[in-house]
Write a protein that holds these residues in place. Structure first.
Motif, PDB file in Angstrom:
ATOM      1  N   ASP A   1       3.657   1.153   0.239  1.00  0.00           N
ATOM      2  CA  ASP A   1       2.452   0.823  -1.198  1.00  0.00           C
ATOM      3  C   ASP A   1       3.068   2.154  -2.318  1.00  0.00           C
ATOM      4  OD1 ASP A   1       1.021  -0.996   0.547  1.00  0.00           O
ATOM      5  OD2 ASP A   1      -0.730  -0.391   0.755  1.00  0.00           O
TER       6      ASP A   1
ATOM      7  N   SER B   1      -0.320  -3.490  -4.624  1.00  0.00           N
ATOM      8  CA  SER B   1       0.701  -4.137  -3.932  1.00  0.00           C
ATOM      9  C   SER B   1       1.074  -4.509  -3.252  1.00  0.00           C
ATOM     10  CB  SER B   1       1.220  -2.346  -2.708  1.00  0.00           C
ATOM     11  OG  SER B   1       2.254  -2.438  -2.260  1.00  0.00           O
ATOM     12  N   GLN B   2       0.164  -5.028  -3.063  1.00  0.00           N
ATOM     13  CA  GLN B   2      -0.530  -6.590  -2.058  1.00  0.00           C
ATOM     14  C   GLN B   2       0.000  -7.467  -2.821  1.00  0.00           C
ATOM     15  OE1 GLN B   2      -3.645  -6.596   1.188  1.00  0.00           O
ATOM     16  NE2 GLN B   2      -2.533  -4.639   1.388  1.00  0.00           N
ATOM     17  N   ASN B   3      -0.836  -6.922  -3.706  1.00  0.00           N
ATOM     18  CA  ASN B   3      -1.051  -9.191  -5.007  1.00  0.00           C
ATOM     19  C   ASN B   3      -0.118  -9.097  -6.071  1.00  0.00           C
ATOM     20  OD1 ASN B   3      -2.905  -9.753  -3.949  1.00  0.00           O
ATOM     21  ND2 ASN B   3      -4.174  -7.843  -3.889  1.00  0.00           N
TER      22      ASN B   3
ATOM     23  N   GLN C   1      -3.178  -0.356  -2.262  1.00  0.00           N
ATOM     24  CA  GLN C   1      -3.404  -1.203  -1.652  1.00  0.00           C
ATOM     25  C   GLN C   1      -3.042  -2.526  -2.190  1.00  0.00           C
ATOM     26  OE1 GLN C   1      -5.563  -0.100   1.255  1.00  0.00           O
ATOM     27  NE2 GLN C   1      -4.225   0.695   2.259  1.00  0.00           N
ATOM     28  N   TRP C   2      -4.304  -3.103  -2.868  1.00  0.00           N
ATOM     29  CA  TRP C   2      -4.805  -3.801  -3.366  1.00  0.00           C
ATOM     30  C   TRP C   2      -3.300  -4.513  -4.563  1.00  0.00           C
ATOM     31  CZ3 TRP C   2      -4.849  -6.780  -8.528  1.00  0.00           C
ATOM     32  CH2 TRP C   2      -5.197  -7.738  -7.645  1.00  0.00           C
TER      33      TRP C   2
ATOM     34  N   ASP D   1       2.489   2.999   6.365  1.00  0.00           N
ATOM     35  CA  ASP D   1       1.878   1.476   4.876  1.00  0.00           C
ATOM     36  C   ASP D   1       1.655   2.188   4.634  1.00  0.00           C
ATOM     37  OD1 ASP D   1       2.574  -0.445   7.633  1.00  0.00           O
ATOM     38  OD2 ASP D   1       1.117  -0.869   8.298  1.00  0.00           O
TER      39      ASP D   1
ATOM     40  N   ASN E   1      -9.904 -10.394   1.976  1.00  0.00           N
ATOM     41  CA  ASN E   1      -8.715 -12.121   2.487  1.00  0.00           C
ATOM     42  C   ASN E   1      -9.524 -13.224   1.969  1.00  0.00           C
ATOM     43  OD1 ASN E   1      -7.485 -10.030   4.727  1.00  0.00           O
ATOM     44  ND2 ASN E   1      -8.883  -9.967   5.439  1.00  0.00           N
TER      45      ASN E   1
END
Length: 243
Positions: free
Chosen positions: A55, A171-173, A168-169, A51, A141
């Motif tokens: 990212d 990539s996720q946002n 990660q932040w 995962d 979250n």
């Protein structure tokens, strides 16, 4: 853009000056960009955690933050010319932001470090517009950081959450934003705030910044264990590619 693949991670074959120039053009064109400056430790984590690797693969640019990455590219006969560090890119982006009056957002570090970082940037770069900031201690979250960034519409977002959280932040946002340079800058806020002293230039020029940091922070020795593992796997990649 050309890349060198190091243990499955595509490093951009680009020097510091060209990267900063590209990012400046993207800011002026209201484009979006995701910049990661990676070291061997990040590459090894990506090879353990699929995962996290995904990212990283979302990034527009992945550059060599550590000299180990540069040496690995030479082993693989596809050399990167130099390190391109998050701190150095941040400094140049701050200079450009000061000249062009770009808007920036700061995300990361503890609240005290963040406040000192903000104050020192405002002192050194008085024309920079800091349109928002948030410390790195938040409920992953349940927060309003994305909304705050969208409302302030910054040109550059400096993310200093440390690996792997900063990658990660973003990539996720990043899909929630229409524009902006989002760049992982690791411990840069600690340096700007004055909490941590960067290695002297003479150490940097000899590619010994890692040793300086280890001497200053002996607890980092466990992280250094990734280096021999990284070297072993790079040589293994080299042998496979030659067979």
């Amino acid at each position: 853009m050309k890349h060198v693949i190091i243990l499955g991670i595509p490093f951009s074959i680009i020097n510091h000056h060209k990267l900063v120039n590209n990012l400046n053009q993207q800011i002026q064109s209201a484009e979006k960009s995701f910049v990661i400056t990676a070291n061997p430790e990040i590459v090894m984590r990506a090879n353990r955690e699929i995962d996290y690797k995904q990212d990283l693969l979302r990034a527009t640019y992945i550059t060599a933050d550590g000299i180990g990455i540069v040496k690995a590219s030479h082993i693989l006969n596809n050399p990167l010319h130099e390190r391109v560090t998050g701190y150095d890119v941040m400094m140049d982006l701050l200079q450009l932001s000061n000249y062009h009056q770009y808007k920036i957002y700061l995300l990361g570090a503890d609240q005290e470090t963040l406040e000192y970082t903000k104050e020192n940037i405002e002192t050194e770069y008085p024309s920079v517009k800091i349109v928002g900031h948030h410390n790195g201690y938040f409920d992953w979250n349940n927060n309003n950081i994305v909304e705050e960034i969208n409302q302030s519409s910054p040109d550059v977002v400096f993310v200093a959450l440390g690996a792997p959280k900063q990658e990660q932040w973003i990539s996720q946002n990043i899909d929630h934003f229409q524009k902006g340079v989002f760049i992982c800058v690791g411990g840069s806020f600690d340096v700007i705030s004055g909490n941590v002293k960067r290695a002297p230039l003479s150490w940097q020029n000899r590619n010994l910044e890692w040793l300086y940091r280890l001497l200053k922070q002996p607890s980092r020795w466990r992280r250094m264990l990734a280096l021999p593992q990284f070297t072993f796997h790079v040589i293994k990649q080299k042998v496979k590619g030659s067979s």
